[in-house]
Design an enzyme around this catalytic site. Sequence first.
Site, mmCIF file in Angstrom:
data_model
loop_
_atom_site.group_PDB
_atom_site.id
_atom_site.type_symbol
_atom_site.label_atom_id
_atom_site.label_comp_id
_atom_site.label_asym_id
_atom_site.label_seq_id
_atom_site.Cartn_x
_atom_site.Cartn_y
_atom_site.Cartn_z
ATOM 1 N N GLU A 145 0.932 -1.271 0.070
ATOM 2 C CA GLU A 145 -0.112 0.133 -0.097
ATOM 3 C C GLU A 145 0.787 1.346 0.179
ATOM 4 O O GLU A 145 0.728 2.091 0.840
ATOM 5 C CB GLU A 145 -1.081 0.101 1.235
ATOM 6 C CG GLU A 145 -1.789 -1.362 1.048
ATOM 7 C CD GLU A 145 -2.779 -1.560 2.365
ATOM 8 O OE1 GLU A 145 -2.895 -0.568 3.208
ATOM 9 O OE2 GLU A 145 -3.679 -2.661 2.201
ATOM 10 N N GLU A 251 -5.407 -10.825 -2.322
ATOM 11 C CA GLU A 251 -6.475 -10.814 -1.097
ATOM 12 C C GLU A 251 -8.044 -10.850 -1.697
ATOM 13 O O GLU A 251 -8.852 -10.065 -1.035
ATOM 14 C CB GLU A 251 -6.026 -9.353 -0.455
ATOM 15 C CG GLU A 251 -4.720 -9.326 0.014
ATOM 16 C CD GLU A 251 -4.568 -8.050 0.840
ATOM 17 O OE1 GLU A 251 -5.552 -7.337 1.588
ATOM 18 O OE2 GLU A 251 -3.373 -7.878 1.003
HETATM 19 O O1 G3I Z 1 -4.317 -9.695 18.379
HETATM 20 C C1 G3I Z 1 -4.846 -8.529 19.007
HETATM 21 C C2 G3I Z 1 -5.392 -8.586 20.029
HETATM 22 O O2 G3I Z 1 -4.604 -9.165 21.058
HETATM 23 C C3 G3I Z 1 -6.237 -7.595 20.723
HETATM 24 O O3 G3I Z 1 -7.035 -7.751 21.740
HETATM 25 C C4 G3I Z 1 -7.140 -6.964 19.667
HETATM 26 C C5 G3I Z 1 -7.836 -5.651 19.893
HETATM 27 O O4 G3I Z 1 -7.972 -4.698 18.968
HETATM 28 O O5 G3I Z 1 -6.376 -6.742 18.271
HETATM 29 C C6 G3I Z 1 -5.709 -8.125 17.816
HETATM 30 O O6 G3I Z 1 -5.144 -7.583 16.560
HETATM 31 C C7 G3I Z 1 -5.998 -7.105 15.563
HETATM 32 C C8 G3I Z 1 -5.771 -7.969 14.359
HETATM 33 O O7 G3I Z 1 -6.240 -7.858 13.182
HETATM 34 C C9 G3I Z 1 -6.122 -9.562 14.630
HETATM 35 O O8 G3I Z 1 -7.373 -9.752 14.951
HETATM 36 C C10 G3I Z 1 -5.635 -5.721 15.196
HETATM 37 O O9 G3I Z 1 -6.229 -5.010 16.317
HETATM 38 C C11 G3I Z 1 -6.216 -5.519 14.018
HETATM 39 O O10 G3I Z 1 -5.956 -4.363 13.383
HETATM 40 C C12 G3I Z 1 -5.828 -6.616 12.992
HETATM 41 O O11 G3I Z 1 -6.627 -6.225 11.568
HETATM 42 C C13 G3I Z 1 -5.802 -6.760 10.529
HETATM 43 C C14 G3I Z 1 -5.514 -5.544 9.503
HETATM 44 O O12 G3I Z 1 -5.012 -6.130 8.366
HETATM 45 C C15 G3I Z 1 -4.557 -4.924 9.974
HETATM 46 O O13 G3I Z 1 -3.344 -5.409 10.202
HETATM 47 C C16 G3I Z 1 -7.114 -7.537 9.987
HETATM 48 O O14 G3I Z 1 -7.244 -8.797 10.730
HETATM 49 C C17 G3I Z 1 -6.526 -7.981 8.635
HETATM 50 O O15 G3I Z 1 -7.448 -8.958 7.844
HETATM 51 C C18 G3I Z 1 -6.159 -6.801 7.557
HETATM 52 O O16 G3I Z 1 -5.411 -7.220 6.335
HETATM 53 C C19 G3I Z 1 -5.274 -6.402 5.364
HETATM 54 C C20 G3I Z 1 -4.013 -6.748 4.864
HETATM 55 O O17 G3I Z 1 -2.967 -7.083 5.626
HETATM 56 C C21 G3I Z 1 -3.602 -5.598 3.656
HETATM 57 N N1 G3I Z 1 -4.700 -5.370 2.914
HETATM 58 C C22 G3I Z 1 -6.188 -4.859 3.590
HETATM 59 C C23 G3I Z 1 -6.565 -6.290 4.565
HETATM 60 C C24 G3I Z 1 -7.760 -5.788 4.961
HETATM 61 O O18 G3I Z 1 -7.842 -4.850 5.850
#
Ligand code: G3I
Length: 348
Positions: A145, A251
């Site tokens: 990105e 994705e």
């Molecule tokens: O693991 C922690 C947990 O310990 C905590 O309690 C909780 C509270 O918010 O957060 C958890 O982490 C989250 C993680 O997902 C696992 O569920 C993060 O906050 C959350 O930001 C994270 O979101 C991910 C996001 O990327 C940001 O990294 C999504 O699951 C994931 O599907 C998404 O994937 C992205 C690709 O990497 C790039 N392209 C877009 C795609 C969708 O947004």
Amino acid sequence: MKHNILLLITLFSISLSAQKGLKDYADFPIGSAISTWGYNRDTVSRDIHVREFNSITANNQMKMASIAREKGVYNFDPADQMVAFAEKYNQRLFGHALVWHSSTPAWLSEIENNPVALDSFMRDYIHKYVGRYKGKVDGWDVVNEAMNTAGPGWRETIWYKALGKEYVAKALRYAHEADPDAVLFVNDFNTERDTAKLHETLRMIKWLQSEKVPISGLGFQMHLRMDIPNETIEYALKKGAETGLMIHLSEVDIIFNTHDDTQGGGKQLYDDITPEMLAAQGKKYEDIVRIYRKVVPKSQQYGITFWGYSDRSSWINGFFKLKDWPTIYDANMQPKPAYEGFKRGLGK
Ligand code: G3I
């Protein structure tokens, strides 16, 4: 006796073909984003994955916030678990993502105004990380990105602010130094529909290629909506393929409702799914695969990866606060018309 043997052979081949998955119908890898911890808990999803797919991307556990959570320490356990899963179940492992503005560790803000320190960390991180998995991770989203959410501008990330556009070239060079055989991608979203964003991405690729930077892949995330015209998608993939890079639909999912990329919210247009909508989604999945096969030369087909393959665990509903049905399996882990559509798209 002869009759019984024939019957046995028929039953055997029926059960074998029942075991076939999408991977067996494709000329290129088919994958899904996973969490090994998720699959340890949900072995039904894991077993379906292993039948259907031959490629994995970590949905979160290989990101910087996971590997470099603490300053001065790399915790490779989450990535090691992805490698172990890939080896056990014969999956190609794709690395996501080395340099991104999101999911960075909190401590990184301490050095964000110090270009020398940031570059030095990026170099060390990529060298150690990519080097450790040399020959085990097939390809990487080296920069994720790099462009703004919409339109033709570069995203002003901490990397960009400190190092300028050069950060992309640096990251690719560091990754290539660590593993010269890995396929190195830049990856972005909405480039299949936002033509200005696509063209800026293509300009970046031209510049990198003219500087002999070792870029070898272009990822289209393809978080699609039902109303994105096929012609627009075909144009984008064709332009992408003209770069000569490997093309990864990295994705994939297809939603019915509208999401707002800037606010993480969505507009709920449909509260329920109908058989007609499911059939239309099947056709859309079919179209996407056909377009990919048509405009991306075989030698550049890196594969198609779903960002989760079931409506039970898709990221969409939680992230956009929507009720949607974006994937090829339903919440009860049954294949949807989208599954059949995808398979038809593969020519089967
Ligand atoms: O693991 C922690 C947990 O310990 C905590 O309690 C909780 C509270 O918010 O957060 C958890 O982490 C989250 C993680 O997902 C696992 O569920 C993060 O906050 C959350 O930001 C994270 O979101 C991910 C996001 O990327 C940001 O990294 C999504 O699951 C994931 O599907 C998404 O994937 C992205 C690709 O990497 C790039 N392209 C877009 C795609 C969708 O947004």
